[in-house]
Design a protein around this motif. Structure first.
Motif, PDB file in Angstrom:
ATOM      1  N   ALA A   3      27.332  19.475 -42.109  1.00 18.86           N
ATOM      2  CA  ALA A   3      27.931  19.237 -43.371  1.00 18.86           C
ATOM      3  C   ALA A   3      29.014  20.489 -43.763  1.00 18.86           C
ATOM      4  O   ALA A   3      30.264  20.409 -44.098  1.00 18.86           O
ATOM      5  CB  ALA A   3      27.230  19.336 -44.725  1.00 18.86           C
ATOM      6  N   ILE A   4      28.821  21.835 -43.147  1.00 23.98           N
ATOM      7  CA  ILE A   4      29.426  22.783 -43.488  1.00 23.98           C
ATOM      8  C   ILE A   4      30.851  22.782 -42.438  1.00 23.98           C
ATOM      9  O   ILE A   4      31.926  23.119 -42.929  1.00 23.98           O
ATOM     10  CB  ILE A   4      28.792  24.328 -43.319  1.00 23.98           C
ATOM     11  N   THR A   5      30.413  22.317 -41.359  1.00 22.10           N
ATOM     12  CA  THR A   5      31.927  22.098 -40.438  1.00 22.10           C
ATOM     13  C   THR A   5      32.863  21.071 -40.806  1.00 22.10           C
ATOM     14  O   THR A   5      34.004  21.294 -41.021  1.00 22.10           O
ATOM     15  CB  THR A   5      31.189  21.714 -39.358  1.00 22.10           C
ATOM     16  N   ILE A   6      32.284  20.164 -41.513  1.00 19.52           N
ATOM     17  CA  ILE A   6      32.978  19.087 -42.115  1.00 19.52           C
ATOM     18  C   ILE A   6      33.832  19.530 -43.333  1.00 19.52           C
ATOM     19  O   ILE A   6      35.177  19.495 -43.355  1.00 19.52           O
ATOM     20  CB  ILE A   6      32.320  17.842 -42.443  1.00 19.52           C
ATOM     21  N   ALA A   7      33.022  20.400 -44.193  1.00 17.93           N
ATOM     22  CA  ALA A   7      33.915  21.246 -45.284  1.00 17.93           C
ATOM     23  C   ALA A   7      34.928  21.773 -45.093  1.00 17.93           C
ATOM     24  O   ALA A   7      35.914  21.804 -45.383  1.00 17.93           O
ATOM     25  CB  ALA A   7      32.734  21.701 -46.073  1.00 17.93           C
ATOM     26  N   ILE A   8      34.791  22.753 -44.157  1.00 20.53           N
ATOM     27  CA  ILE A   8      35.689  23.682 -43.419  1.00 20.53           C
ATOM     28  C   ILE A   8      36.865  22.930 -42.845  1.00 20.53           C
ATOM     29  O   ILE A   8      38.242  23.096 -43.238  1.00 20.53           O
ATOM     30  CB  ILE A   8      35.256  24.721 -42.499  1.00 20.53           C
ATOM     31  N   ALA A   9      36.654  21.735 -41.950  1.00 17.58           N
ATOM     32  CA  ALA A   9      37.475  21.053 -41.261  1.00 17.58           C
ATOM     33  C   ALA A   9      38.443  20.417 -42.484  1.00 17.58           C
ATOM     34  O   ALA A   9      39.959  20.440 -42.371  1.00 17.58           O
ATOM     35  CB  ALA A   9      37.024  20.175 -40.207  1.00 17.58           C
ATOM     36  N   ILE A 259      25.183  15.499 -50.315  1.00 14.88           N
ATOM     37  CA  ILE A 259      24.557  16.196 -49.338  1.00 14.88           C
ATOM     38  C   ILE A 259      24.041  17.554 -49.541  1.00 14.88           C
ATOM     39  O   ILE A 259      22.993  18.236 -49.789  1.00 14.88           O
ATOM     40  CB  ILE A 259      25.127  16.039 -48.139  1.00 14.88           C
ATOM     41  N   ILE A 260      25.193  18.488 -50.157  1.00 16.06           N
ATOM     42  CA  ILE A 260      25.195  19.851 -50.428  1.00 16.06           C
ATOM     43  C   ILE A 260      25.524  20.543 -51.632  1.00 16.06           C
ATOM     44  O   ILE A 260      25.577  21.458 -52.187  1.00 16.06           O
ATOM     45  CB  ILE A 260      25.890  20.803 -49.343  1.00 16.06           C
ATOM     46  N   GLY A 261      25.760  19.353 -52.575  1.00 12.59           N
ATOM     47  CA  GLY A 261      26.016  19.614 -54.003  1.00 12.59           C
ATOM     48  C   GLY A 261      27.658  19.761 -54.333  1.00 12.59           C
ATOM     49  O   GLY A 261      28.372  20.179 -53.228  1.00 12.59           O
ATOM     50  N   THR A 262      28.217  19.706 -55.490  1.00 13.89           N
ATOM     51  CA  THR A 262      29.363  20.092 -55.813  1.00 13.89           C
ATOM     52  C   THR A 262      29.953  21.351 -55.613  1.00 13.89           C
ATOM     53  O   THR A 262      30.935  21.849 -55.139  1.00 13.89           O
ATOM     54  CB  THR A 262      29.652  19.575 -57.230  1.00 13.89           C
ATOM     55  N   GLY A 263      29.220  22.426 -56.006  1.00 14.53           N
ATOM     56  CA  GLY A 263      29.518  23.879 -56.076  1.00 14.53           C
ATOM     57  C   GLY A 263      29.519  24.247 -54.764  1.00 14.53           C
ATOM     58  O   GLY A 263      30.804  25.068 -54.516  1.00 14.53           O
ATOM     59  N   LEU A 264      28.952  24.056 -53.875  1.00 17.43           N
ATOM     60  CA  LEU A 264      28.966  24.288 -52.587  1.00 17.43           C
ATOM     61  C   LEU A 264      29.964  23.671 -51.659  1.00 17.43           C
ATOM     62  O   LEU A 264      30.752  24.351 -50.932  1.00 17.43           O
ATOM     63  CB  LEU A 264      27.579  24.096 -51.656  1.00 17.43           C
ATOM     64  N   THR A 265      30.204  22.443 -52.112  1.00 16.41           N
ATOM     65  CA  THR A 265      31.428  21.791 -51.588  1.00 16.41           C
ATOM     66  C   THR A 265      32.661  22.237 -51.753  1.00 16.41           C
ATOM     67  O   THR A 265      33.630  22.517 -51.048  1.00 16.41           O
ATOM     68  CB  THR A 265      31.354  20.237 -51.599  1.00 16.41           C
ATOM     69  N   VAL A 266      32.985  22.487 -53.021  1.00 14.21           N
ATOM     70  CA  VAL A 266      34.009  23.312 -53.711  1.00 14.21           C
ATOM     71  C   VAL A 266      34.361  24.634 -52.871  1.00 14.21           C
ATOM     72  O   VAL A 266      35.434  24.746 -52.211  1.00 14.21           O
ATOM     73  CB  VAL A 266      34.071  23.532 -55.224  1.00 14.21           C
ATOM     74  N   VAL A 267      33.543  25.524 -52.824  1.00 14.34           N
ATOM     75  CA  VAL A 267      33.622  26.772 -52.193  1.00 14.34           C
ATOM     76  C   VAL A 267      34.063  26.754 -50.690  1.00 14.34           C
ATOM     77  O   VAL A 267      34.892  27.511 -50.301  1.00 14.34           O
ATOM     78  CB  VAL A 267      32.541  27.819 -52.530  1.00 14.34           C
ATOM     79  N   GLY A 272      37.909  26.702 -46.225  1.00 13.46           N
ATOM     80  CA  GLY A 272      38.885  26.191 -45.283  1.00 13.46           C
ATOM     81  C   GLY A 272      40.374  26.017 -45.713  1.00 13.46           C
ATOM     82  O   GLY A 272      41.144  25.956 -44.954  1.00 13.46           O
ATOM     83  N   GLN A 273      40.758  25.780 -46.976  1.00 14.75           N
ATOM     84  CA  GLN A 273      42.192  25.575 -47.594  1.00 14.75           C
ATOM     85  C   GLN A 273      42.852  26.920 -47.328  1.00 14.75           C
ATOM     86  O   GLN A 273      43.806  26.948 -46.758  1.00 14.75           O
ATOM     87  CB  GLN A 273      42.167  25.294 -49.029  1.00 14.75           C
ATOM     88  N   ILE A 274      42.200  28.162 -47.541  1.00 16.12           N
ATOM     89  CA  ILE A 274      42.727  29.203 -47.314  1.00 16.12           C
ATOM     90  C   ILE A 274      43.187  29.338 -45.763  1.00 16.12           C
ATOM     91  O   ILE A 274      43.945  29.962 -45.519  1.00 16.12           O
ATOM     92  CB  ILE A 274      41.866  30.431 -47.826  1.00 16.12           C
ATOM     93  N   VAL A 275      42.006  29.240 -44.918  1.00 19.56           N
ATOM     94  CA  VAL A 275      42.265  29.371 -43.467  1.00 19.56           C
ATOM     95  C   VAL A 275      43.332  28.235 -43.256  1.00 19.56           C
ATOM     96  O   VAL A 275      44.387  28.915 -42.406  1.00 19.56           O
ATOM     97  CB  VAL A 275      40.987  28.900 -42.826  1.00 19.56           C
ATOM     98  N   GLY A 276      43.470  27.037 -43.630  1.00 17.75           N
ATOM     99  CA  GLY A 276      44.476  26.229 -43.295  1.00 17.75           C
ATOM    100  C   GLY A 276      45.947  26.746 -43.594  1.00 17.75           C
ATOM    101  O   GLY A 276      46.757  26.383 -42.919  1.00 17.75           O
ATOM    102  N   GLY A 277      45.918  27.093 -44.765  1.00 16.75           N
ATOM    103  CA  GLY A 277      47.011  27.891 -45.430  1.00 16.75           C
ATOM    104  C   GLY A 277      47.666  28.725 -44.410  1.00 16.75           C
ATOM    105  O   GLY A 277      48.923  28.912 -44.396  1.00 16.75           O
ATOM    106  N   LEU A 278      46.749  29.561 -44.098  1.00 17.79           N
ATOM    107  CA  LEU A 278      47.241  30.769 -43.134  1.00 17.79           C
ATOM    108  C   LEU A 278      47.690  30.289 -41.854  1.00 17.79           C
ATOM    109  O   LEU A 278      48.764  30.808 -41.511  1.00 17.79           O
ATOM    110  CB  LEU A 278      46.121  31.843 -43.123  1.00 17.79           C
ATOM    111  N   VAL A 279      47.128  29.281 -41.498  1.00 16.72           N
ATOM    112  CA  VAL A 279      47.533  28.527 -40.123  1.00 16.72           C
ATOM    113  C   VAL A 279      48.931  28.119 -40.389  1.00 16.72           C
ATOM    114  O   VAL A 279      49.832  28.185 -39.395  1.00 16.72           O
ATOM    115  CB  VAL A 279      46.489  27.724 -39.714  1.00 16.72           C
ATOM    116  N   VAL A 280      49.313  27.037 -41.215  1.00 15.07           N
ATOM    117  CA  VAL A 280      50.501  26.667 -41.601  1.00 15.07           C
ATOM    118  C   VAL A 280      51.629  27.957 -41.722  1.00 15.07           C
ATOM    119  O   VAL A 280      52.631  27.827 -41.149  1.00 15.07           O
ATOM    120  CB  VAL A 280      50.427  25.815 -42.922  1.00 15.07           C
ATOM    121  N   ASP A 281      51.417  29.068 -42.474  1.00 10.58           N
ATOM    122  CA  ASP A 281      52.071  29.979 -42.921  1.00 10.58           C
ATOM    123  C   ASP A 281      52.554  30.804 -41.559  1.00 10.58           C
ATOM    124  O   ASP A 281      53.534  31.125 -41.069  1.00 10.58           O
ATOM    125  CB  ASP A 281      51.706  31.015 -43.769  1.00 10.58           C
TER     126      ASP A 281
END
Length: 314
Positions: A3-9, A259-267, A272-281
């Motif tokens: 679940a953590i891997t999917i959320a980051i991806a 599976i992991i709740g809204t709070g943990l999914t969001v964070v 992952g969004q910040i990581v992805g944004g840095l890769v795009v930049d």
């Protein structure tokens, strides 16, 4: 761990959708039309996925009458959040348009978990979870806000001026509110997928509703769905496929929330969004402006990881 891997991806993928849709918006000369195309393509993708996996495109008989009205509002909140960010950008600038909704999203995610809102499981807010949320926000400031402000100072010789926009504080509060809508959308879509016993069908319903609302908005704004001359022949093929990434993103959230709740999914998705944004930049992907990663952003990522760990464990 899956679940953590999917959320980051899916979080990493989202900035790529944003970059693609930004190019589409430039081509179509309308953010609403670009968003409609994105939602439409996502709906097509989810329709094919439903058919391939043997799911029905129709909602079971009696489902509407026997479930709460708010389960249908995930798509609505998604459109409001999208439109809200379009309105915020000229009022607050790029930095606060990122930061304010994220603040609202993290806080609302924790509240949804604490009170078990929208049919979710209860995960009480603890002091360590609050510290984790604060570390997430601090990490985002290091990874996004400070580097972006430094670039603006370098290019313009001045930081954003806070006094030029009337009612700036009200717009900032609206930014936080739009972020809470994003967290509510995540939770509602997750619960809808759970009720339908199909994350794919839950995501599909959300996209259908969002696409219909955007269709109405586009028709009101420009009275037609005609593409500009050369939109197809003079642009790379990938500008039309951002909606596929968006569909996978929503589908991932629908799968993760029960599976992991809204709070943990969001964070975790935000990380992952910040990581992805840095890769795009860093690589200037999908015609985005290239901005190489700086050490301050690495520090921000480390701080965010600590925040995620505190929220996940406690």
């Amino acid at each position: 761990m899956l679940a953590i891997t999917i959320a980051i991806a899916i979080g990493i993928a989202l900035p790529m959708e944003t970059a693609i849709n930004s190019r589409l918006q430039t081509t179509l000369r309308s953010p609403y039309f670009a968003s409609f195309i994105s939602f439409l393509m996502g709906t097509v993708f989810l329709t094919i996925l439903l058919l391939v996996t043997g799911h029905s495109l129709l909602i079971p008989a009696g489902f509407i009458a026997h479930n709460p009205w708010w389960v249908w509002f995930g798509g609505v909140l998604g459109v409001v959040y999208l439109t809200g960010n379009i309105l915020l950008f000229p009022k607050l600038g790029g930095i606060q348009t990122v930061l304010m909704p994220i603040l609202g999203e993290i806080l609302m995610g924790l509240l949804i978990d604490n009170f078990g809102l929208f049919g979710g499981a209860t995960h009480a807010i603890t002091a360590l979870r609050i510290i984790g949320a604060l570390l997430m926000i601090a990490g985002i400031i290091f990874a996004v806000v400070l580097p972006e402000r430094a670039r603006k100072d370098s290019y313009q010789g001045t930081a954003e001026k806070d006094t030029q926009v009337p009612y700036r504080g009200l717009w900032q509060l609206l930014g936080v509110l739009f972020g809470t809508f994003a967290a509510c959308q995540t939770s509602i879509n997750g619960h809808l997928g759970h009720l339908l016993h199909s994350p794919i069908q839950g995501a599909y319903v959300s996209f259908i509703i969002g696409a219909l609302l955007l269709l109405i908005l586009v028709l009101i704004q420009q009275h037609s769905l005609r593409l500009p001359t050369g939109a197809i022949t003079h642009n790379p093929w990938w500008i039309w496929f951002g909606g596929f990434i968006g569909a996978v993103f929503v589908l991932g959230n629908v799968y993760l929330v029960p599976i992991i709740g809204t709070g943990l999914t969001v964070v975790i998705v935000l990380f992952g969004q910040i990581v992805g944004g840095l890769v795009v930049d860093q690589f200037g992907l999908f015609s985005a402006k290239r901005n190489p990663i700086v050490p301050l952003q690495i520090v921000g990522l480390v701080v965010m990881v600590l925040g995620v760990m505190l929220i996940k464990v406690f």
